[in-house]
Motif scaffolding. Structure first.
Motif, PDB file in Angstrom:
ATOM      1  N   ILE A   1       0.823  -1.203   0.000  1.00 20.36           N
ATOM      2  CA  ILE A   1       0.000   0.000   0.000  1.00 20.36           C
ATOM      3  C   ILE A   1       0.865   1.264   0.000  1.00 20.36           C
ATOM      4  O   ILE A   1       2.020   1.224   0.403  1.00 20.36           O
ATOM      5  CB  ILE A   1      -0.932   0.008   1.227  1.00 20.36           C
ATOM      6  CG1 ILE A   1      -1.356  -1.402   1.608  1.00 20.36           C
ATOM      7  CG2 ILE A   1      -2.153   0.842   0.948  1.00 20.36           C
ATOM      8  CD1 ILE A   1      -2.181  -1.479   2.863  1.00 20.36           C
ATOM      9  N   LEU A   2       0.271   2.395  -0.445  1.00 13.51           N
ATOM     10  CA  LEU A   2       0.941   3.708  -0.423  1.00 13.51           C
ATOM     11  C   LEU A   2       0.493   4.568   0.758  1.00 13.51           C
ATOM     12  O   LEU A   2      -0.451   4.241   1.430  1.00 13.51           O
ATOM     13  CB  LEU A   2       0.660   4.458  -1.731  1.00 13.51           C
ATOM     14  CG  LEU A   2       1.605   4.277  -2.907  1.00 13.51           C
ATOM     15  CD1 LEU A   2       1.411   5.437  -3.885  1.00 13.51           C
ATOM     16  CD2 LEU A   2       3.050   4.173  -2.508  1.00 13.51           C
ATOM     17  N   ILE A   3       1.099   5.808   0.883  1.00 17.73           N
ATOM     18  CA  ILE A   3       1.251   6.349   2.243  1.00 17.73           C
ATOM     19  C   ILE A   3       0.996   7.857   2.426  1.00 17.73           C
ATOM     20  O   ILE A   3       1.649   8.671   1.796  1.00 17.73           O
ATOM     21  CB  ILE A   3       2.708   6.105   2.719  1.00 17.73           C
ATOM     22  CG1 ILE A   3       3.109   4.686   2.445  1.00 17.73           C
ATOM     23  CG2 ILE A   3       2.891   6.454   4.164  1.00 17.73           C
ATOM     24  CD1 ILE A   3       4.610   4.482   2.410  1.00 17.73           C
ATOM     25  N   ILE A   4       0.045   8.243   3.304  1.00 21.28           N
ATOM     26  CA  ILE A   4       0.076   9.518   4.047  1.00 21.28           C
ATOM     27  C   ILE A   4      -0.157   9.116   5.487  1.00 21.28           C
ATOM     28  O   ILE A   4      -1.238   8.619   5.806  1.00 21.28           O
ATOM     29  CB  ILE A   4      -1.006  10.506   3.594  1.00 21.28           C
ATOM     30  CG1 ILE A   4      -0.774  10.962   2.163  1.00 21.28           C
ATOM     31  CG2 ILE A   4      -1.022  11.724   4.508  1.00 21.28           C
ATOM     32  CD1 ILE A   4      -1.855  11.872   1.640  1.00 21.28           C
ATOM     33  N   ASP A   5       0.845   9.281   6.334  1.00 19.14           N
ATOM     34  CA  ASP A   5       0.727   8.749   7.692  1.00 19.14           C
ATOM     35  C   ASP A   5       1.732   9.428   8.604  1.00 19.14           C
ATOM     36  O   ASP A   5       2.495  10.299   8.172  1.00 19.14           O
ATOM     37  CB  ASP A   5       0.958   7.228   7.678  1.00 19.14           C
ATOM     38  CG  ASP A   5      -0.064   6.479   8.527  1.00 19.14           C
ATOM     39  OD1 ASP A   5      -0.352   6.951   9.639  1.00 19.14           O
ATOM     40  OD2 ASP A   5      -0.562   5.431   8.075  1.00 19.14           O
ATOM     41  N   MET A   6       1.732   9.017   9.860  1.00 17.33           N
ATOM     42  CA  MET A   6       2.651   9.576  10.840  1.00 17.33           C
ATOM     43  C   MET A   6       4.044   8.976  10.667  1.00 17.33           C
ATOM     44  O   MET A   6       4.189   7.821  10.278  1.00 17.33           O
ATOM     45  CB  MET A   6       2.141   9.307  12.262  1.00 17.33           C
ATOM     46  CG  MET A   6       0.785   9.937  12.550  1.00 17.33           C
ATOM     47  SD  MET A   6       0.244   9.587  14.232  1.00 17.33           S
ATOM     48  CE  MET A   6      -1.424  10.298  14.190  1.00 17.33           C
ATOM     49  N   VAL A   7       5.062   9.772  10.959  1.00 18.41           N
ATOM     50  CA  VAL A   7       6.444   9.307  10.977  1.00 18.41           C
ATOM     51  C   VAL A   7       6.988   9.580  12.372  1.00 18.41           C
ATOM     52  O   VAL A   7       7.101  10.735  12.785  1.00 18.41           O
ATOM     53  CB  VAL A   7       7.310  10.023   9.931  1.00 18.41           C
ATOM     54  CG1 VAL A   7       8.762   9.543  10.014  1.00 18.41           C
ATOM     55  CG2 VAL A   7       6.765   9.799   8.529  1.00 18.41           C
ATOM     56  N   THR A   8       7.276   8.519  13.123  1.00 14.59           N
ATOM     57  CA  THR A   8       7.799   8.719  14.468  1.00 14.59           C
ATOM     58  C   THR A   8       9.267   9.104  14.399  1.00 14.59           C
ATOM     59  O   THR A   8       9.978   8.759  13.457  1.00 14.59           O
ATOM     60  CB  THR A   8       7.657   7.444  15.320  1.00 14.59           C
ATOM     61  OG1 THR A   8       8.436   6.391  14.743  1.00 14.59           O
ATOM     62  CG2 THR A   8       6.204   7.007  15.406  1.00 14.59           C
ATOM     63  N   ILE A   9       9.700   9.833  15.415  1.00 16.64           N
ATOM     64  CA  ILE A   9      11.100  10.250  15.507  1.00 16.64           C
ATOM     65  C   ILE A   9      11.691   9.619  16.757  1.00 16.64           C
ATOM     66  O   ILE A   9      11.147   9.788  17.852  1.00 16.64           O
ATOM     67  CB  ILE A   9      11.220  11.786  15.589  1.00 16.64           C
ATOM     68  CG1 ILE A   9      10.603  12.430  14.346  1.00 16.64           C
ATOM     69  CG2 ILE A   9      12.669  12.212  15.752  1.00 16.64           C
ATOM     70  CD1 ILE A   9      10.558  13.935  14.385  1.00 16.64           C
ATOM     71  N   PRO A  10      12.787   8.861  16.634  1.00 23.11           N
ATOM     72  CA  PRO A  10      13.387   8.258  17.821  1.00 23.11           C
ATOM     73  C   PRO A  10      13.706   9.312  18.871  1.00 23.11           C
ATOM     74  O   PRO A  10      14.138  10.421  18.546  1.00 23.11           O
ATOM     75  CB  PRO A  10      14.664   7.604  17.279  1.00 23.11           C
ATOM     76  CG  PRO A  10      14.375   7.362  15.830  1.00 23.11           C
ATOM     77  CD  PRO A  10      13.502   8.517  15.400  1.00 23.11           C
TER      78      PRO A  10
END
Length: 446
Positions: free
Chosen positions: A345-354
């Motif tokens: 699947i393709l993506i608009i979503d959250m990106v977590t940051i360590p």
């Protein structure tokens, strides 16, 4: 005696608040006031998009406040705060369920407030139960106690009034607390503690069902409407930024396909901004009927001309739309699934940051983009601390429901690489989500 960390955080907070004030003035926004009887434009991200500098000044302010709290609050108090925070959510749910929120909103003088005894009499409740509930809401900034045992709505609580976004964004849906309670046992003691299957999670334990979450919802339609409302508002919160912050005009493909597009809010906003585009909303069959009705009512010309289409599509089946004329969108779907189930699947979503060591210095000007090199570096976490709490809590929520998660950029790269794709760009949004732009990995196909 030097108080280095406290001094740095205080200086950073002062700078962030000064920038916040300046950017609000530049945007001709009214001052923030908790006692106001109306919502502030910044209260509703579905309707107002702040400038990038204002968005980042607010985020940095919250990060500093969170780090200050971590620095000075006794750990046992902090633990008790977290432990009992679920009662705050339950207290707000009580005010919504009883319609007390709407009643307070409709008062002739809503800022004055009324005695809890009067509320109890009006709604057939026990005032001895109602007062602690209202005071819990007041302590968390949701209502005001105007005098002893008398309460009024404040600015923030107006989001829960009927017709507003917060009324629909109701995380404490039936069974939610049971999932929260089941999570520690699932992770540490259950037979499924090493399983990554979406059918073996805290959700199945809490609901005593073998069904995956979405299959259970399909068999329990009373849960479908609140879930759909929650997901719609969650999407609407990022829609203005998605439309403004992604370079849609650079797309060479004339047709946008929103996979799992729900009620069509995102493609509607894109079509409003880019009338030359065409769009297709795809979703499950039981959702499509509702979406078609909504689109026929709101965008009849687009439906009649074929500019906008609505069609049934199961995300786990082969995509019927194939060709270079299509660009595919998938928003807030991938985090529902572990990697094996999500790898197509393709993506608009959250990106977590360590969360790197909070003693690492980070340039404030990189947050606020003001270009002034005179600003010193301040000590804030790379993930913005309290400003990222929602993303990290949502990751645990997805874990508990579906063995899903919110992914870091490295995890996104690994996921899409397994699909024969590569990430070409990541567009940070003035929202919790990001746009992760992918294309076929030509090198990987050789």
């Amino acid at each position: 005696m030097a108080h280095a960390e406290l001094d740095r955080l205080q200086a950073c907070l002062n700078f962030a608040l000064d920038t916040l004030r300046k950017e609000m003035d530049n945007s001709q926004l009214p001052p923030l006031n908790q006692h106001s009887s109306v919502q502030h434009p910044l209260d509703d991200p579905t309707a107002y998009l702040p400038s990038a500098a204002l968005f980042n000044a607010r985020r940095l302010s919250l990060a500093c406040l969170g780090e200050l709290k971590n620095l000075i609050q006794p750990p046992l108090d902090k633990r008790m705060d977290e432990k009992f925070s679920t009662y705050s959510a339950a207290s707000i749910d009580t005010l919504i369920k009883t319609s007390i929120i709407d009643y307070l909103s409709d008062l002739s003088n809503p800022s004055e407030g009324i005695p809890a005894t009067e509320l109890a009499s009006t709604f057939g409740l026990d005032s001895q139960k109602l007062v602690p509930i209202l005071r819990c809401c007041a302590a968390n900034g949701w209502v005001r106690e105007t005098r002893d045992s008398s309460f009024a709505l404040n600015r923030c609580s107006r989001t829960f009034v009927k017709g507003h976004a917060g009324r629909r964004l109701n995380l404490s849906t039936p069974g939610f607390m049971s999932v929260v309670a089941a999570m520690p046992r699932w992770v540490t003691e259950s037979d499924w503690k090493l399983s990554r299957s979406p059918a073996q999670t805290a959700f199945q334990i809490a609901f005593k069902t073998p069904l995956q979450r979405f299959s259970w919802v399909m068999q329990n339609p009373q849960a479908l409407i609140p879930l759909a409302d929650h997901l719609q508002v969650l999407g609407d919160m990022s829609t203005p930024s998605i439309v403004a912050d992604y370079p849609w005009e650079q797309l060479e493909t004339p047709i946008i396909v929103d996979c799992g597009g729900g009620e069509g809010g995102l493609v509607s906003a894109i079509l409003d901004a880019h009338p030359s585009f065409q769009a297709i909303v795809q979703d499950m069959e039981n959702v499509v009927a509702l979406t078609s009705s909504i689109m026929k009512e709101r965008r009849p010309r687009d439906i009649e001309s074929g500019t906008l289409k609505v069609e049934s599509y199961d995300l786990f089946q082969s995509q019927p739309r194939i060709g270079n004329e299509y660009s595919f969108i998938l928003r807030h779907i991938l985090h529902d699934w572990p990697d094996e189930e999500a790898s197509k699947i393709l993506i608009i979503d959250m990106v977590t940051i360590p969360n790197v060591d909070s003693t690492a210095t980070t340039s404030v000007k990189s947050f606020l983009m003001d270009g002034d090199d005179k600003h010193p570096d301040y000590c804030v976490p790379s993930h913005f601390g309290s400003a990222s709490k929602l993303v990290n809590a949502y990751s645990v929520h997805m874990l508990s429901l579906m063995n899903g998660c919110e992914r870091s950029l490295r995890e996104w790269e690994n996921l899409v690489k397994g699909c024969g794709l590569c990430i070409t760009n990541v567009y940070a949004l003035r929202a919790h989500a990001s746009v992760i732009e992918c294309t076929l990995d030509a090198q990987g196909l050789l």
